[in-house]
Motif scaffolding. Structure first.
Motif: not given
Length: 177
Positions: A83, A86, A90
């Motif tokens: 996470e 990610v 992003e």
């Protein structure tokens, strides 16, 4: 509640008898703390079939759940790391999209070309100033220039020799002001 009699043991009976207080029933050796007879203690434990079954279920449950719990914790750590990865990706994507939007603006492209490649429009005169000195490194006031010439001694070898000898013979180091 009646007390169960202790099983016979090979050790002699304590001085105070079976009803004596606990400190008198404990065996004493010279200069040590009192010892408790383990056989007497173990004989007081009663295990019923229900207790044995429940204890075995607890052990079996621990045997099954501990590896599963370790796997669960390991997977949660991997999920948290992914996470975070990610989120970093992003953020990078958002920065690249914003950079792409800036490069689609003709004014931005013109500004960057003028800064990086020194492009000029026809008829413009560009003055390139190379001032790479820091403002604090510049002297505040210049010393006055003398009108007389001063001749310095050109024989530098004796001065070098004196410096080396005095440095080698000094017992303490001094910091120049």
């Amino acid at each position: 509640m009646a007390r169960r009699p202790a099983p016979p043991s090979s050790s002699p009976a304590p001085k105070g008898g079976a009803d004596a207080p606990a400190p008198q029933r404990a065996k004493r050796t010279r200069g040590t703390t009192p010892r408790v007879d383990v056989r007497e203690w173990a004989s007081g434990i009663r295990l019923s079939a229900f207790s044995v079954i429940m204890l075995s279920l607890v052990v079996l449950g621990a045997w099954v759940l501990v590896p599963t719990l370790g796997t669960y914790i390991d997977q949660r750590q991997k999920i948290a790391a992914l996470e975070a990865s990610v989120q970093v990706s992003e953020d990078e994507i958002a920065a690249l999209v914003s950079e792409r939007e800036r490069w689609s603006d003709p004014a931005y492209i013109t500004t960057k070309a003028r800064e990086r490649l020194y492009y000029v429009k026809p008829g413009e005169v560009v003055y390139l100033i190379d001032n790479d000195l820091d403002a604090s490194a510049l002297p505040r006031e210049q010393d006055p220039v003398s009108e007389t010439l001063e001749e310095k001694p050109t024989d530098w070898m004796p001065q070098l020799l004196r410096t080396i000898v005095s440095t080698g013979l000094s017992s303490t180091a001094t910091v120049a002001p």
